[in-house]
Scaffold this motif. Sequence first.
Motif, PDB file in Angstrom:
ATOM      1  N   ARG A  20      44.644  29.791  36.431  1.00  0.00           N
ATOM      2  CA  ARG A  20      43.548  29.956  37.374  1.00  0.00           C
ATOM      3  C   ARG A  20      43.287  28.617  38.049  1.00  0.00           C
ATOM      4  N   SER A  21      43.205  28.666  39.345  1.00  0.00           N
ATOM      5  CA  SER A  21      42.977  27.432  40.090  1.00  0.00           C
ATOM      6  C   SER A  21      41.488  27.164  40.190  1.00  0.00           C
ATOM      7  N   ASP A  22      41.136  25.879  40.216  1.00  0.00           N
ATOM      8  CA  ASP A  22      39.733  25.525  40.401  1.00  0.00           C
ATOM      9  C   ASP A  22      39.402  25.338  41.878  1.00  0.00           C
ATOM     10  N   VAL A  23      40.402  25.565  42.750  1.00  0.00           N
ATOM     11  CA  VAL A  23      40.182  25.454  44.191  1.00  0.00           C
ATOM     12  C   VAL A  23      39.887  26.848  44.729  1.00  0.00           C
ATOM     13  N   THR A  24      38.721  27.011  45.312  1.00  0.00           N
ATOM     14  CA  THR A  24      38.366  28.315  45.867  1.00  0.00           C
ATOM     15  C   THR A  24      38.862  28.410  47.305  1.00  0.00           C
ATOM     16  N   PRO A  25      39.367  29.553  47.682  1.00  0.00           N
ATOM     17  CA  PRO A  25      39.820  29.703  49.061  1.00  0.00           C
ATOM     18  C   PRO A  25      38.622  29.731  50.009  1.00  0.00           C
ATOM     19  N   PRO A  26      38.846  29.404  51.253  1.00  0.00           N
ATOM     20  CA  PRO A  26      37.719  29.428  52.198  1.00  0.00           C
ATOM     21  C   PRO A  26      37.236  30.861  52.410  1.00  0.00           C
ATOM     22  N   PRO A  27      35.985  31.046  52.711  1.00  0.00           N
ATOM     23  CA  PRO A  27      35.476  32.410  52.924  1.00  0.00           C
ATOM     24  C   PRO A  27      36.130  33.048  54.150  1.00  0.00           C
ATOM     25  N   ARG A  28      36.262  34.355  54.087  1.00  0.00           N
ATOM     26  CA  ARG A  28      36.869  35.068  55.208  1.00  0.00           C
ATOM     27  C   ARG A  28      35.944  35.024  56.412  1.00  0.00           C
ATOM     28  N   ARG A  29      36.564  34.882  57.576  1.00  0.00           N
ATOM     29  CA  ARG A  29      35.794  34.858  58.812  1.00  0.00           C
ATOM     30  C   ARG A  29      35.381  36.280  59.155  1.00  0.00           C
TER      31      ARG A  29
END
Length: 81
Positions: A20-29
């Motif tokens: 599991r990555s600790d980097v969250t993806p950017p929110p969807r536009r």
Amino acid sequence: MVRRSESVPFAFVAEAERFRSDVTPPPRRRASVSEVAGRWLLGVTIVAALVGSLVIGMPALTLDHSAPAQQSQASEVSQGE
């Protein structure tokens, strides 16, 4: 075909599934109002085209029962002469 002498470790596959990555993806536009309206209009146009083609094509799909009777009458007239 060349075979490898060492076995292939499959532990990395199991680890990859648990990672599991600790980097969250950017929110969807969010789609703008014009994009939503355009998608809706495109969907309505496609459905209307399908329904229209079905309505226009239905007469071609129906069986015409009067056609054989006309042909038989024409053949009787030609045989009678």
